[in-house]
Design a protein around this motif. Structure first.
Motif, PDB file in Angstrom:
ATOM      1  N   TYR A 235       0.908   1.309  -5.275  1.00  0.00           N
ATOM      2  CA  TYR A 235       0.750   2.514  -4.453  1.00  0.00           C
ATOM      3  C   TYR A 235       0.741   2.187  -2.959  1.00  0.00           C
ATOM      4  CZ  TYR A 235      -0.899   4.251  -8.965  1.00  0.00           C
ATOM      5  OH  TYR A 235      -1.008   4.580 -10.298  1.00  0.00           O
ATOM      6  N   LEU A 236       0.758   0.907  -2.621  1.00  0.00           N
ATOM      7  CA  LEU A 236       0.688   0.480  -1.221  1.00  0.00           C
ATOM      8  C   LEU A 236       2.072   0.107  -0.717  1.00  0.00           C
ATOM      9  CD1 LEU A 236      -2.465  -1.814  -1.493  1.00  0.00           C
ATOM     10  CD2 LEU A 236      -2.377   0.542  -0.683  1.00  0.00           C
ATOM     11  N   THR A 237       2.392   0.511   0.512  1.00  0.00           N
ATOM     12  CA  THR A 237       3.658   0.134   1.138  1.00  0.00           C
ATOM     13  C   THR A 237       3.391  -0.886   2.236  1.00  0.00           C
ATOM     14  OG1 THR A 237       3.742   1.649   3.040  1.00  0.00           O
ATOM     15  CG2 THR A 237       4.279   2.571   0.868  1.00  0.00           C
ATOM     16  N   GLY A 238       4.436  -1.434   2.791  1.00  0.00           N
ATOM     17  CA  GLY A 238       4.286  -2.252   3.979  1.00  0.00           C
ATOM     18  C   GLY A 238       3.934  -1.376   5.164  1.00  0.00           C
ATOM     19  N   PRO A 239       3.657  -1.984   6.324  1.00  0.00           N
ATOM     20  CA  PRO A 239       3.225  -1.210   7.488  1.00  0.00           C
ATOM     21  C   PRO A 239       4.331  -0.381   8.126  1.00  0.00           C
ATOM     22  CG  PRO A 239       3.454  -3.521   8.058  1.00  0.00           C
ATOM     23  CD  PRO A 239       3.624  -3.440   6.570  1.00  0.00           C
ATOM     24  N   LEU A 240       5.604  -0.682   7.833  1.00  0.00           N
ATOM     25  CA  LEU A 240       6.718   0.039   8.447  1.00  0.00           C
ATOM     26  C   LEU A 240       7.769   0.388   7.400  1.00  0.00           C
ATOM     27  CD1 LEU A 240       7.057  -1.955  11.764  1.00  0.00           C
ATOM     28  CD2 LEU A 240       6.625   0.495  11.588  1.00  0.00           C
TER      29      LEU A 240
ATOM     30  N   GLY B   6     -13.170  -3.055  11.560  1.00  0.00           N
ATOM     31  CA  GLY B   6     -12.315  -4.160  11.958  1.00  0.00           C
ATOM     32  C   GLY B   6     -10.893  -3.976  11.505  1.00  0.00           C
ATOM     33  N   GLY B   7      -9.977  -4.683  12.161  1.00  0.00           N
ATOM     34  CA  GLY B   7      -8.594  -4.713  11.702  1.00  0.00           C
ATOM     35  C   GLY B   7      -7.905  -3.382  11.784  1.00  0.00           C
ATOM     36  N   GLY B   8      -8.244  -2.544  12.755  1.00  0.00           N
ATOM     37  CA  GLY B   8      -7.634  -1.228  12.816  1.00  0.00           C
ATOM     38  C   GLY B   8      -6.435  -1.193  13.709  1.00  0.00           C
ATOM     39  N   GLY B   9      -5.994  -2.325  14.196  1.00  0.00           N
ATOM     40  CA  GLY B   9      -4.909  -2.331  15.162  1.00  0.00           C
ATOM     41  C   GLY B   9      -3.550  -2.392  14.545  1.00  0.00           C
ATOM     42  N   ASP B  10      -2.647  -2.965  15.264  1.00  0.00           N
ATOM     43  CA  ASP B  10      -1.264  -2.981  14.888  1.00  0.00           C
ATOM     44  C   ASP B  10      -0.786  -4.369  15.223  1.00  0.00           C
ATOM     45  OD1 ASP B  10       1.647  -2.404  15.351  1.00  0.00           O
ATOM     46  OD2 ASP B  10       0.922  -0.414  14.878  1.00  0.00           O
ATOM     47  N   GLY B  11       0.149  -4.889  14.711  1.00  0.00           N
ATOM     48  CA  GLY B  11       0.538  -6.213  15.113  1.00  0.00           C
ATOM     49  C   GLY B  11       1.721  -6.674  14.332  1.00  0.00           C
ATOM     50  N   ALA B  12       2.732  -6.945  14.798  1.00  0.00           N
ATOM     51  CA  ALA B  12       3.788  -7.452  13.980  1.00  0.00           C
ATOM     52  C   ALA B  12       4.699  -8.350  14.683  1.00  0.00           C
ATOM     53  CB  ALA B  12       4.720  -6.432  13.465  1.00  0.00           C
TER      54      ALA B  12
ATOM     55  N   GLY C 146      -0.521   1.083   4.766  1.00  0.00           N
ATOM     56  CA  GLY C 146      -1.554   0.330   5.465  1.00  0.00           C
ATOM     57  C   GLY C 146      -1.032  -0.210   6.779  1.00  0.00           C
ATOM     58  N   ALA C 147      -1.183   0.566   7.847  1.00  0.00           N
ATOM     59  CA  ALA C 147      -0.762   0.137   9.187  1.00  0.00           C
ATOM     60  C   ALA C 147      -1.988  -0.334   9.957  1.00  0.00           C
ATOM     61  CB  ALA C 147      -0.063   1.287   9.912  1.00  0.00           C
ATOM     62  N   THR C 148      -2.708  -1.252   9.345  1.00  0.00           N
ATOM     63  CA  THR C 148      -4.006  -1.680   9.858  1.00  0.00           C
ATOM     64  C   THR C 148      -3.955  -2.997  10.626  1.00  0.00           C
ATOM     65  OG1 THR C 148      -4.418  -2.598   7.664  1.00  0.00           O
ATOM     66  CG2 THR C 148      -5.359  -0.443   8.138  1.00  0.00           C
TER      67      THR C 148
ATOM     68  N   PHE D 297       9.043   8.934  -0.580  1.00  0.00           N
ATOM     69  CA  PHE D 297       8.152   9.772   0.218  1.00  0.00           C
ATOM     70  C   PHE D 297       8.482  11.263   0.147  1.00  0.00           C
ATOM     71  CE2 PHE D 297       8.149   5.547   2.062  1.00  0.00           C
ATOM     72  CZ  PHE D 297       6.799   5.305   2.241  1.00  0.00           C
ATOM     73  N   ALA D 298       9.722  11.595  -0.169  1.00  0.00           N
ATOM     74  CA  ALA D 298      10.160  12.993  -0.155  1.00  0.00           C
ATOM     75  C   ALA D 298       9.422  13.804  -1.216  1.00  0.00           C
ATOM     76  CB  ALA D 298      11.669  13.074  -0.383  1.00  0.00           C
ATOM     77  N   GLY D 299       8.818  14.920  -0.786  1.00  0.00           N
ATOM     78  CA  GLY D 299       8.123  15.797  -1.707  1.00  0.00           C
ATOM     79  C   GLY D 299       6.825  15.248  -2.240  1.00  0.00           C
ATOM     80  N   ARG D 300       6.281  14.238  -1.585  1.00  0.00           N
ATOM     81  CA  ARG D 300       5.075  13.586  -2.077  1.00  0.00           C
ATOM     82  C   ARG D 300       4.038  13.509  -0.961  1.00  0.00           C
ATOM     83  NH1 ARG D 300       6.326  11.090  -6.905  1.00  0.00           N
ATOM     84  NH2 ARG D 300       4.916   9.316  -6.730  1.00  0.00           N
ATOM     85  N   HIS D 301       2.822  13.137  -1.333  1.00  0.00           N
ATOM     86  CA  HIS D 301       1.708  13.074  -0.383  1.00  0.00           C
ATOM     87  C   HIS D 301       1.451  11.626   0.002  1.00  0.00           C
ATOM     88  CE1 HIS D 301      -2.794  14.224   0.537  1.00  0.00           C
ATOM     89  NE2 HIS D 301      -2.112  13.876   1.615  1.00  0.00           N
ATOM     90  N   THR D 302       1.500  11.336   1.303  1.00  0.00           N
ATOM     91  CA  THR D 302       1.312   9.980   1.806  1.00  0.00           C
ATOM     92  C   THR D 302       0.118   9.929   2.737  1.00  0.00           C
ATOM     93  OG1 THR D 302       3.684   9.489   1.677  1.00  0.00           O
ATOM     94  CG2 THR D 302       2.355   8.087   3.108  1.00  0.00           C
ATOM     95  N   LEU D 303      -0.712   8.912   2.560  1.00  0.00           N
ATOM     96  CA  LEU D 303      -1.815   8.627   3.475  1.00  0.00           C
ATOM     97  C   LEU D 303      -1.428   7.443   4.346  1.00  0.00           C
ATOM     98  CD1 LEU D 303      -4.800   8.856   4.466  1.00  0.00           C
ATOM     99  CD2 LEU D 303      -5.383   7.251   2.619  1.00  0.00           C
ATOM    100  N   VAL D 304      -1.517   7.597   5.664  1.00  0.00           N
ATOM    101  CA  VAL D 304      -1.273   6.504   6.608  1.00  0.00           C
ATOM    102  C   VAL D 304      -2.611   6.107   7.209  1.00  0.00           C
ATOM    103  CG1 VAL D 304      -0.096   5.776   8.721  1.00  0.00           C
ATOM    104  CG2 VAL D 304       1.047   7.342   7.123  1.00  0.00           C
ATOM    105  N   VAL D 305      -2.969   4.829   7.077  1.00  0.00           N
ATOM    106  CA  VAL D 305      -4.233   4.318   7.602  1.00  0.00           C
ATOM    107  C   VAL D 305      -3.935   3.400   8.783  1.00  0.00           C
ATOM    108  CG1 VAL D 305      -6.362   3.068   7.082  1.00  0.00           C
ATOM    109  CG2 VAL D 305      -5.231   4.402   5.291  1.00  0.00           C
TER     110      VAL D 305
END
Length: 462
Positions: free
Chosen positions: A182-187, A432-438, A313-315, A198-206
């Motif tokens: 159920y988890l995707t990469g950050p991008l 913690g770990g709420g930033g972005d980084g890639a 998880g864009a954490t 994602f089409a027609g579905r419910h997504t949570l972005v953290v």
């Protein structure tokens, strides 16, 4: 035991900073050997190739690499004011650079570094330590193991392979390890290759960094095209104002537009914003996963229980330090960056455009000749720009060549902004770990343009 002068300088990672390091070492008459875990240069960047950077080409090209490309012939300088995608960066810059006569025989692909040590000494042994070469242990893609001796090591492997968990406490939420489906990469490529997911579905972005913003805007665009597409955004702080930030005052217009467009989407109700969110548990349930914890919705604090089809998880990211356990490092206990660098990049105080120029003297560790460079040098801070990494390795190469004056003369012009930060401190609150980084990832950024390319990123090479 080899001496420190008869071996090459090993560079870990063939991303933008790693290849720039090799170019600067060659310019100084030193012998680089680049070890890359992927099957080509910029392997991590290729995973977010659909993303358009918010940094124009002029900030993405290294000064020592340009002459190698020009000398090889057949390479055309891109429009310096244009905004490349990640795929453009790889195809139009990194691949041609890695293929130049000067570098092509100095790069080994499919070679993952698993450990760096002093030859013949663990981290507890001090006698004669400074005279010992480095032993770099590698594992090839075919499973074979080989050790390489090095006079010095520049670890530019980035942080892309070590994303932070979505759990609220710096560790995975209960059940997170069982919820991988159920988890995707950050991008994720929301408007392209992964559209059907994602089409027609419910997504949570953290998360509350630029990667989260890009994914959210892509999802909002998709929701306007496909009925039933729902978007929920969870941030650990009490407000999203810090990400909305720069606007028209941002020196990188595309980066400023990113925050402005996201603010408009929130204000228009095209996505639900949950603040003070803490994800404590993930419970798979058929085609949905229940995300449980706490948060504030519609101004009311209370328990959180969302049933969503997937979680982005864009954490942010953290450095892989396991491979460096036998190297004597001097790291800040908070952001896990070199201790003298940490105050200059603290995301509670700095955006990516306000980091002071810094070089070898700030990046050195107790084990002389070992350096973290690029995104990995920033530890957990998401404020990295490619131009910063290029100046780091220029200074390191000068120091390794014995040119102390050049190593200590650091100059860097960065585009100012007020939006490149984690959700720690200030409006961000706790967690913690709420930033972005890639090294691709923190602040090379992406645009806020709708269309086939989502938008944004922070660079983390490797």
């Amino acid at each position: 035991m080899g001496t420190t002068t008869e071996h090459p300088v090993v560079v870990i990672g063939a991303g933008p900073t790693g290849l720039a390091a090799a170019a600067h070492l060659l310019e100084r008459g030193l012998d680089p050997l680049v070890l890359e875990a992927g099957d080509g240069p910029g392997a991590a960047i290729a995973q977010w190739g659909h993303v358009r950077l918010f940094s124009p080409w002029r900030y993405c090209l290294d000064t020592a690499s340009r002459p190698l490309l020009d000398g090889a012939g057949g390479w055309e300088v891109p429009d310096l004011d244009a905004l490349p995608t990640g795929a453009d960066l790889v195809h139009d810059y990194l691949e041609p650079l890695a293929a130049t006569p000067a570098l092509r025989d100095r790069i080994r692909y499919g070679v993952r570094v698993t450990a760096v040590v002093r030859d013949g000494a663990d981290r507890t042994r001090s006698l004669g330590r400074e005279r010992r070469a480095y032993r770099v242990r590698t594992r090839r893609s075919d499973g074979g193991t080989r050790d390489v001796l090095a006079r010095a090591v520049i670890d530019a492997s980035g942080t892309w392979t070590r994303p932070n968990p979505v759990g609220a406490h710096g560790i995975p939420a209960v059940g997170e390890s069982d919820a991988g489906a159920y988890l995707t990469g950050p991008l994720p490529d929301v408007l392209g290759a992964e559209r059907d997911r994602f089409a027609g579905r419910h997504t949570l972005v953290v998360g509350m960094g630029h990667s989260a913003a890009n994914t959210l805007l892509a999802l909002v665009t998709l929701a306007g095209q496909v009925p039933g597409t729902r978007v929920t955004w969870a941030v650990r702080g009490g407000s999203a104002r810090r990400l909305f930030g720069g606007g028209t005052d941002d020196a990188l217009p595309a980066r400023g537009l990113l925050g402005s467009r996201l603010r408009e989407a929130v204000d228009a109700g095209r996505l639900e914003l949950v603040t003070r969110a803490a994800v404590d548990e993930l419970v798979p349930d058929g085609d949905v996963v229940h995300v449980r914890g706490s948060g504030r919705r519609d101004g009311v604090d209370g328990p959180l229980d969302l049933a969503v089809h997937q979680v982005v998880g864009a954490t942010g990211f953290r450095p892989d330090l396991d491979m460096l356990r036998e190297v004597r490092l001097d790291l800040d206990p908070v952001v896990e960056a070199p201790v003298r660098l940490a105050p200059l990049i603290d995301p509670n105080l700095h955006s990516c455009g306000t980091v002071e120029p810094h070089g070898e003297s700030v990046l050195r560790h107790p084990d002389a000749g070992f350096y973290l460079a690029g995104m990995k040098s920033y530890g957990r801070a998401p404020t990295f720009l490619l131009a910063t990494g290029y100046e780091q390795v220029r200074s390191i190469a000068a120091a390794l060549a014995g040119d102390r004056a050049a190593a200590d003369t650091v100059r860097l012009e960065l585009p100012a902004t007020g939006v490149c930060s984690t959700d720690l401190g200030g409006d961000g609150g706790g967690g913690g770990g709420g930033g972005d980084g890639a090294d691709g990832a923190a602040c090379c950024g992406t645009t806020a343009e709708p269309g086939p390319q989502p938008v944004e990123l922070t660079l983390a090479p490797r």
